[in-house]
Design a protein around this motif. Sequence first.
Motif, PDB file in Angstrom:
ATOM      1  N   ALA A 149     -67.894 -13.321  13.915  1.00  0.00           N
ATOM      2  CA  ALA A 149     -67.335 -11.826  14.363  1.00  0.00           C
ATOM      3  C   ALA A 149     -65.722 -11.966  13.571  1.00  0.00           C
ATOM      4  N   THR A 150     -65.138 -13.030  13.714  1.00  0.00           N
ATOM      5  CA  THR A 150     -63.830 -13.140  13.198  1.00  0.00           C
ATOM      6  C   THR A 150     -63.941 -12.815  11.648  1.00  0.00           C
ATOM      7  N   GLY A 152     -60.923 -23.610  11.912  1.00  0.00           N
ATOM      8  CA  GLY A 152     -62.144 -23.802  12.837  1.00  0.00           C
ATOM      9  C   GLY A 152     -63.191 -22.709  12.214  1.00  0.00           C
ATOM     10  N   ILE A 153     -62.730 -21.883  11.708  1.00  0.00           N
ATOM     11  CA  ILE A 153     -63.762 -20.517  11.202  1.00  0.00           C
ATOM     12  C   ILE A 153     -64.071 -21.040   9.600  1.00  0.00           C
ATOM     13  N   LEU A 190     -57.532 -15.857   6.119  1.00  0.00           N
ATOM     14  CA  LEU A 190     -58.199 -16.261   7.432  1.00  0.00           C
ATOM     15  C   LEU A 190     -57.679 -17.697   7.880  1.00  0.00           C
ATOM     16  N   ILE A 191     -57.769 -18.522   6.760  1.00  0.00           N
ATOM     17  CA  ILE A 191     -57.610 -20.032   7.111  1.00  0.00           C
ATOM     18  C   ILE A 191     -55.902 -20.284   6.911  1.00  0.00           C
ATOM     19  N   GLY A 192     -55.523 -19.699   6.267  1.00  0.00           N
ATOM     20  CA  GLY A 192     -53.872 -19.766   6.085  1.00  0.00           C
ATOM     21  C   GLY A 192     -53.599 -20.788   5.128  1.00  0.00           C
ATOM     22  N   SER A 193     -52.245 -20.669   4.617  1.00  0.00           N
ATOM     23  CA  SER A 193     -51.983 -21.463   3.389  1.00  0.00           C
ATOM     24  C   SER A 193     -51.679 -23.100   3.992  1.00  0.00           C
ATOM     25  N   ARG A 194     -51.642 -23.264   5.252  1.00  0.00           N
ATOM     26  CA  ARG A 194     -51.790 -24.690   5.843  1.00  0.00           C
ATOM     27  C   ARG A 194     -52.829 -24.865   6.563  1.00  0.00           C
ATOM     28  N   GLY A 195     -53.935 -24.106   6.563  1.00  0.00           N
ATOM     29  CA  GLY A 195     -55.187 -24.657   7.186  1.00  0.00           C
ATOM     30  C   GLY A 195     -55.058 -24.391   8.916  1.00  0.00           C
TER      31      GLY A 195
END
Length: 383
Positions: free
Chosen positions: A164-165, A349-350, A340-345
Amino acid sequence: MHSIAGRKSGLQWAVHLSVVALVLLWLIPTLGLLVSSVRDRDQIAETGWWLAPLPVEMTFRIRAAPDDARASGDGFVIAGNVLDDPAQARWFPDGAGTVTAFGTRGAAPTEHAPGDTAELRTGGTLSVARDGAFTITAPDALTRPVSIFFEARVPPRVTLDNYATVLTSDGMDRAFLNTLTVAVPATVIPILIAAFAAYALAWMDFRGRGVLIAAVVGLLVVPLQLALVPLLNLHNAVGIGQSFLGIWLAHTGFGMPLAIYLLRNYMVGLPRDIIESARVDGATDFQIFTRIILPLSFPALAAFAIFQFLWVWNDLLVAKVFLPSGSDAQVMTVKIADDLIGSRGGDWGILAAAAFVSIAVPLVVFFTLQRYLVRGLLAGSVK
């Protein structure tokens, strides 16, 4: 007499076991990705996917409010249950759980066993039972909340929140359309150009043909990373810069050596009698190519289409280089990696759920054309 045609080898069972082992080795990473995609993100960080059916020991923190203190003898007491805290309601919806350890500071949240009595740095004691009941005693009235760290055994939690995210994230629909916009032309254009080149290298006699074939084979081993910056500079010089046209041409150039090599090897294995008969009947090279070679070469075309589509759809590096950095031009891989994950991870989790969402279309393409894959790859290898 062990090599008589038609007699089965005594080691056939070993071949079957080897095939099964290889299939399992290939399926294990995919199975792990699938299991992780439906696990809670906090549980993913605690245990591996192979422990998903088992309870997970997780660390929590609650704050005991000083307003809950009551006078008792010469001091004050706060009593309650750590499992009833509203912040942990999703883990202990009915208040049931088992505390395996507790602590008074974040650096050592599991330094005390359930039932022990721990000294608080502000004075007083803390005790947490296995069922979550805690007692705080203090000689003086408390003015600040008391932090309680505890480790509890949590049942495994299966959820679709990760999907869903990913699916409801802002701009994912545009990223999906952008990925299709890149992948479809970047697959079709190399096939159109390479098919003509492969026919010429297979059935047309001209000076330098052998050199061109050798050059195509040599280009197969050239890393595309070496060409990224020079190619981007060329795109900027001719005015296409970072755009969809630029990434189409980039993927076309990177995929052309494999396409020409694969299609040429297939076409050169086609029956010569058919081509010669068509030429005797007065057919031109273009007519032979469109009416005979292309229909007979469909397995090879489908095999390359699978490789090229999967490569372009899952590409991140080329998309980062040849597409604008704005959200309007992001493909799914860039959207997942950057937003979603971001530059730094930080929100990794998704990642498993995002991977399954991303590979949905490639799986459909693969299973639709997979029957042509082996035929297209092996054709021309033997006579």
